[in-house]
Enzyme design. Structure first.
Site, PDB file in Angstrom:
ATOM      1  N   TYR A  67      -2.125  -8.335  -9.833  1.00 23.77           N
ATOM      2  CA  TYR A  67      -0.832  -7.644  -9.758  1.00 23.77           C
ATOM      3  C   TYR A  67       0.303  -8.627  -9.489  1.00 23.77           C
ATOM      4  CZ  TYR A  67      -2.379  -2.901 -10.464  1.00 23.77           C
ATOM      5  OH  TYR A  67      -2.853  -1.753 -11.044  1.00 23.77           O
ATOM      6  N   GLN A 101       4.797   6.103 -18.450  1.00 22.99           N
ATOM      7  CA  GLN A 101       3.529   5.480 -18.068  1.00 22.99           C
ATOM      8  C   GLN A 101       3.771   4.075 -17.544  1.00 22.99           C
ATOM      9  OE1 GLN A 101       1.505   5.842 -21.969  1.00 22.99           O
ATOM     10  NE2 GLN A 101       0.009   7.076 -20.839  1.00 22.99           N
ATOM     11  N   ASN A 102       4.986   3.569 -17.703  1.00 25.91           N
ATOM     12  CA  ASN A 102       5.275   2.181 -17.357  1.00 25.91           C
ATOM     13  C   ASN A 102       5.456   2.007 -15.852  1.00 25.91           C
ATOM     14  OD1 ASN A 102       5.241   1.848 -20.084  1.00 25.91           O
ATOM     15  ND2 ASN A 102       7.451   1.749 -20.319  1.00 25.91           N
ATOM     16  N   ASP A 104       7.031  -0.834 -14.707  1.00 28.49           N
ATOM     17  CA  ASP A 104       7.985  -1.941 -14.577  1.00 28.49           C
ATOM     18  C   ASP A 104       9.302  -1.577 -13.902  1.00 28.49           C
ATOM     19  OD1 ASP A 104       9.459  -0.614 -16.705  1.00 28.49           O
ATOM     20  OD2 ASP A 104       8.134  -1.626 -18.131  1.00 28.49           O
ATOM     21  N   HIS A 119       2.099   6.170 -13.324  1.00 27.93           N
ATOM     22  CA  HIS A 119       1.156   5.190 -12.790  1.00 27.93           C
ATOM     23  C   HIS A 119       1.763   4.370 -11.663  1.00 27.93           C
ATOM     24  CE1 HIS A 119      -1.504   6.314 -15.981  1.00 27.93           C
ATOM     25  NE2 HIS A 119      -0.662   5.947 -16.906  1.00 27.93           N
ATOM     26  N   CYS A 127      -0.399   0.980   1.125  1.00 32.01           N
ATOM     27  CA  CYS A 127      -1.652   0.616   1.788  1.00 32.01           C
ATOM     28  C   CYS A 127      -2.768   1.483   1.191  1.00 32.01           C
ATOM     29  CB  CYS A 127      -1.529   0.853   3.291  1.00 32.01           C
ATOM     30  SG  CYS A 127      -3.099   0.691   4.165  1.00 32.01           S
ATOM     31  N   CYS A 130      -3.988   3.914   4.386  1.00 34.90           N
ATOM     32  CA  CYS A 130      -3.167   4.984   4.974  1.00 34.90           C
ATOM     33  C   CYS A 130      -2.069   5.487   4.046  1.00 34.90           C
ATOM     34  CB  CYS A 130      -2.564   4.519   6.307  1.00 34.90           C
ATOM     35  SG  CYS A 130      -1.228   3.302   6.143  1.00 34.90           S
ATOM     36  N   CYS A 150      -2.484   0.043  10.135  1.00 34.49           N
ATOM     37  CA  CYS A 150      -3.940   0.271  10.206  1.00 34.49           C
ATOM     38  C   CYS A 150      -4.638  -0.739  11.114  1.00 34.49           C
ATOM     39  CB  CYS A 150      -4.566   0.186   8.824  1.00 34.49           C
ATOM     40  SG  CYS A 150      -4.081   1.532   7.747  1.00 34.49           S
TER      41      CYS A 150
HETATM   42 ZN   LIG Z   1      -2.301   1.240   6.278  1.00 39.50          ZN
END
Ligand SMILES: [Zn+2]
Length: 150
Positions: A67, A101-102, A104, A119, A127, A130, A150
């Protein structure tokens, strides 16, 4: 923005329109499609195998770095005339919803105000445990940041 006269007349009578978009609208901005993006270091991976919560649970560092690489590809791109034309519809029609669907964020950058990102948005990370948002400063490559909650 110039619209064909017949389209302009129909738009002026509309109260709410929806535009559905996918990779094609962003390709002109230089964003490779999801599957075409797999080059270089990532050529041996299938995008479908990296873009799931299960993949992240299995190998968080690899998915996080994928990513980060995709964000780098998208960092310099700008909305193109397609994004701008869709945003300009808001001057003609009381309500315009963009469903894309992008990931960006280019529809938002172009000025569209009602955007449903099916998406998600590559600039907004949550996260996996959580669901709270991660700070944007934490979006660099490396290991995924620890969640402060967390
Ligand atoms: Zn978290």
């Amino acid at each position: 923005m110039q619209f064909a006269p017949e389209l302009l007349e129909r738009l002026r009578r509309a109260r709410h329109i929806a535009a559905f978009t996918g990779a094609g609208v962003s390709a002109e901005s230089g964003i490779p499609t999801f599957r075409d993006a797999q080059t270089g270091l990532w050529a041996n991976y299938r995008a479908e195998d990296l873009a799931t919560p299960e993949a992240f649970r299995r190998d968080p560092s690899t998915v996080w770095n994928w990513y980060a690489w995709r964000r780098d590809l998208m960092r310099a791109v700008k909305p193109n005339p397609g994004h701008l034309a869709i945003a300009a519809l808001e001057r003609l029609v009381p309500r315009v919803t963009v469903i894309t669907q992008n990931v960006d964020g280019l529809h938002l950058q172009a000025g569209s105000s009602d955007v449903i990102e099916l998406h998600g948005n590559i600039w907004h990370n949550l996260c996996a445990n959580c669901g709270r948002p991660a700070a944007e400063a934490e979006l660099d490559a490396g290991t995924p940041p620890a969640c402060p909650h967390c």
